[in-house]
Scaffold this motif. Structure first.
Motif, PDB file in Angstrom:
ATOM      1  N   GLY A  49       0.827  -1.202   0.000  1.00  0.00           N
ATOM      2  CA  GLY A  49       0.000   0.000   0.000  1.00  0.00           C
ATOM      3  C   GLY A  49       0.856   1.245   0.000  1.00  0.00           C
ATOM      4  O   GLY A  49       0.818   2.033   0.952  1.00  0.00           O
ATOM      5  N   VAL A  50       1.654   1.406  -1.048  1.00  0.00           N
ATOM      6  CA  VAL A  50       2.522   2.575  -1.181  1.00  0.00           C
ATOM      7  C   VAL A  50       2.328   3.179  -2.567  1.00  0.00           C
ATOM      8  O   VAL A  50       1.815   2.531  -3.478  1.00  0.00           O
ATOM      9  N   LYS A 167       6.384  -0.002 -10.402  1.00  0.00           N
ATOM     10  CA  LYS A 167       5.446   1.106 -10.592  1.00  0.00           C
ATOM     11  C   LYS A 167       4.034   0.766 -10.127  1.00  0.00           C
ATOM     12  O   LYS A 167       3.240   1.655  -9.814  1.00  0.00           O
ATOM     13  N   ALA A 168       3.715  -0.515 -10.090  1.00  0.00           N
ATOM     14  CA  ALA A 168       2.376  -0.950  -9.684  1.00  0.00           C
ATOM     15  C   ALA A 168       2.279  -1.186  -8.171  1.00  0.00           C
ATOM     16  O   ALA A 168       1.231  -1.595  -7.671  1.00  0.00           O
ATOM     17  N   GLY A 169       3.386  -0.940  -7.457  1.00  0.00           N
ATOM     18  CA  GLY A 169       3.369  -1.145  -6.011  1.00  0.00           C
ATOM     19  C   GLY A 169       3.616  -2.582  -5.597  1.00  0.00           C
ATOM     20  O   GLY A 169       3.252  -2.990  -4.487  1.00  0.00           O
ATOM     21  N   ILE A 170       4.233  -3.355  -6.485  1.00  0.00           N
ATOM     22  CA  ILE A 170       4.485  -4.776  -6.203  1.00  0.00           C
ATOM     23  C   ILE A 170       5.986  -5.055  -6.116  1.00  0.00           C
ATOM     24  O   ILE A 170       6.760  -4.553  -6.922  1.00  0.00           O
ATOM     25  N   VAL A 171       6.364  -5.846  -5.129  1.00  0.00           N
ATOM     26  CA  VAL A 171       7.740  -6.322  -5.022  1.00  0.00           C
ATOM     27  C   VAL A 171       7.744  -7.779  -5.463  1.00  0.00           C
ATOM     28  O   VAL A 171       6.982  -8.590  -4.932  1.00  0.00           O
ATOM     29  N   LEU A 197       8.777  -5.513   5.990  1.00  0.00           N
ATOM     30  CA  LEU A 197       8.064  -4.829   7.078  1.00  0.00           C
ATOM     31  C   LEU A 197       8.927  -3.749   7.728  1.00  0.00           C
ATOM     32  O   LEU A 197       8.436  -2.682   8.089  1.00  0.00           O
ATOM     33  N   LYS A 198      10.217  -4.028   7.858  1.00  0.00           N
ATOM     34  CA  LYS A 198      11.131  -3.044   8.454  1.00  0.00           C
ATOM     35  C   LYS A 198      11.290  -1.811   7.566  1.00  0.00           C
ATOM     36  O   LYS A 198      11.653  -0.746   8.048  1.00  0.00           O
ATOM     37  N   LEU A 199      11.033  -1.971   6.281  1.00  0.00           N
ATOM     38  CA  LEU A 199      11.221  -0.882   5.325  1.00  0.00           C
ATOM     39  C   LEU A 199       9.954  -0.049   5.110  1.00  0.00           C
ATOM     40  O   LEU A 199       9.917   0.802   4.225  1.00  0.00           O
ATOM     41  N   LYS A 200       8.933  -0.288   5.901  1.00  0.00           N
ATOM     42  CA  LYS A 200       7.674   0.452   5.725  1.00  0.00           C
ATOM     43  C   LYS A 200       7.914   1.960   5.820  1.00  0.00           C
ATOM     44  O   LYS A 200       8.430   2.455   6.824  1.00  0.00           O
ATOM     45  N   PRO A 201       7.567   2.716   4.773  1.00  0.00           N
ATOM     46  CA  PRO A 201       7.765   4.176   4.799  1.00  0.00           C
ATOM     47  C   PRO A 201       6.862   4.821   5.849  1.00  0.00           C
ATOM     48  O   PRO A 201       5.712   4.408   6.023  1.00  0.00           O
ATOM     49  N   TYR A 208      -0.374  -1.709   4.805  1.00  0.00           N
ATOM     50  CA  TYR A 208       0.941  -1.718   4.149  1.00  0.00           C
ATOM     51  C   TYR A 208       1.105  -2.949   3.260  1.00  0.00           C
ATOM     52  O   TYR A 208       1.372  -2.837   2.070  1.00  0.00           O
ATOM     53  N   VAL A 209       0.928  -4.148   3.821  1.00  0.00           N
ATOM     54  CA  VAL A 209       1.022  -5.382   3.028  1.00  0.00           C
ATOM     55  C   VAL A 209      -0.390  -5.796   2.629  1.00  0.00           C
ATOM     56  O   VAL A 209      -1.162  -6.284   3.444  1.00  0.00           O
ATOM     57  N   LYS A 210      -0.724  -5.579   1.362  1.00  0.00           N
ATOM     58  CA  LYS A 210      -2.078  -5.863   0.894  1.00  0.00           C
ATOM     59  C   LYS A 210      -2.281  -7.327   0.520  1.00  0.00           C
ATOM     60  O   LYS A 210      -3.337  -7.897   0.757  1.00  0.00           O
ATOM     61  N   SER A 211      -1.280  -7.928  -0.104  1.00  0.00           N
ATOM     62  CA  SER A 211      -1.397  -9.345  -0.468  1.00  0.00           C
ATOM     63  C   SER A 211      -0.028  -9.950  -0.694  1.00  0.00           C
ATOM     64  O   SER A 211       0.934  -9.242  -1.030  1.00  0.00           O
ATOM     65  N   ILE A 212       0.046 -11.256  -0.500  1.00  0.00           N
ATOM     66  CA  ILE A 212       1.284 -12.005  -0.729  1.00  0.00           C
ATOM     67  C   ILE A 212       0.928 -13.270  -1.510  1.00  0.00           C
ATOM     68  O   ILE A 212      -0.012 -13.992  -1.147  1.00  0.00           O
ATOM     69  N   TYR A 213       1.651 -13.519  -2.574  1.00  0.00           N
ATOM     70  CA  TYR A 213       1.446 -14.730  -3.362  1.00  0.00           C
ATOM     71  C   TYR A 213       2.774 -15.461  -3.540  1.00  0.00           C
ATOM     72  O   TYR A 213       3.811 -14.838  -3.752  1.00  0.00           O
ATOM     73  N   LEU A 214       2.702 -16.780  -3.453  1.00  0.00           N
ATOM     74  CA  LEU A 214       3.867 -17.628  -3.686  1.00  0.00           C
ATOM     75  C   LEU A 214       3.595 -18.431  -4.951  1.00  0.00           C
ATOM     76  O   LEU A 214       2.478 -18.932  -5.149  1.00  0.00           O
TER      77      LEU A 214
END
Length: 232
Positions: A49-50, A167-171, A197-201, A208-214
């Motif tokens: 969510g950035v 650019k889409a807010g995805i790592v 999580l430590k890098l949250k602006p 902040y973390v909207k979704s996680i996919y593996l």
């Protein structure tokens, strides 16, 4: 709609649509649904969510994965002669300076990571058009511009990766191989997420973390319940 293949039926029988799995479950499931004949990479995609367009919300960092990446990383150490022996001993595949500057000018980029020293960065500037688009330009933030060249080489060889939000807010990054145990995949994912999580602006608002996919190479994504990241 065409008929499902045997492999597609296998995946459909194992992955429940819309379900969010625990990290532990997803780490085993990504192994179970991978049917490639090669040792596929395991990837993680995190939607944040950035607003990456704002400099104060850019998420970028480095993390040393406890179990490595499983990949053979080709490292070029561009350094002064007094650092060359140590860089070679640390595992650098290519070591030197002037000769490799000329090779890169000629279009040579057969490496995965380039590590150099602050005093030498000036001569790398003109190579930006070659190195930039390939993500090879050394950067102090990723630890690839340093006085401790040998240490940096060793860390990269052992599984240190750098990442940044797109650019889409995805790592998006690879955190291992399907041949890893489920526990090793989960451990790498947990270390990666803890770094995120430590890098949250400070300026990031809302979730902040909207979704996680593996996922693995050519497999579908498995949604992870974000609340289970710290569970062993």
């Amino acid at each position: 709609m065409g008929k499902l293949t045997k492999n597609q039926k296998l995946v459909a029988s194992k992955v429940e649509a819309g379900k969010a799995y625990t990290l532990k479950e997803a780490s085993q499931l990504v192994k179970d649904i991978t049917t490639t004949k090669f040792d596929a990479s395991v990837d993680i995609d995190v939607r944040l969510g950035v607003d990456p367009r704002k400099a104060n919300q850019m998420v970028r960092g480095v993390v040393s994965l406890p179990n490595g990446t499983g990949k053979v990383v080709r490292v070029l150490a561009l350094c002064t002669p007094d650092q060359e022996a140590a860089a070679k001993e640390a595992g650098a595949d290519y070591v030197g300076f002037e000769e490799y500057i000329e090779k890169i000018k000629g279009g040579w980029t057969d490496v995965d990571v380039i590590i150099t020293m602050p005093a030498l960065m000036g001569k790398l500037g003109p190579l930006g058009r070659v190195l930039g688009p390939r993500g090879l330009m050394p950067n102090p933030k990723s630890g690839t511009v340093t006085m401790e060249v040998a240490k940096a080489v060793k860390e990269v060889k052992q599984g240190k990766i750098d990442f940044k939000v797109d650019k889409a807010g995805i790592v998006h990054t690879s955190i291992g191989k399907v041949s890893f145990t489920a526990d090793a995949i989960a451990e790498n994912a947990r270390e990666f997420m803890n770094t995120i999580l430590k890098l949250k602006p400070a300026t990031a608002k809302g979730t902040y973390v909207k979704s996680i996919y593996l996922s693995s190479t050519m497999s579908q994504g498995i949604k992870i319940d974000t609340k289970t990241i710290d569970e062993n």
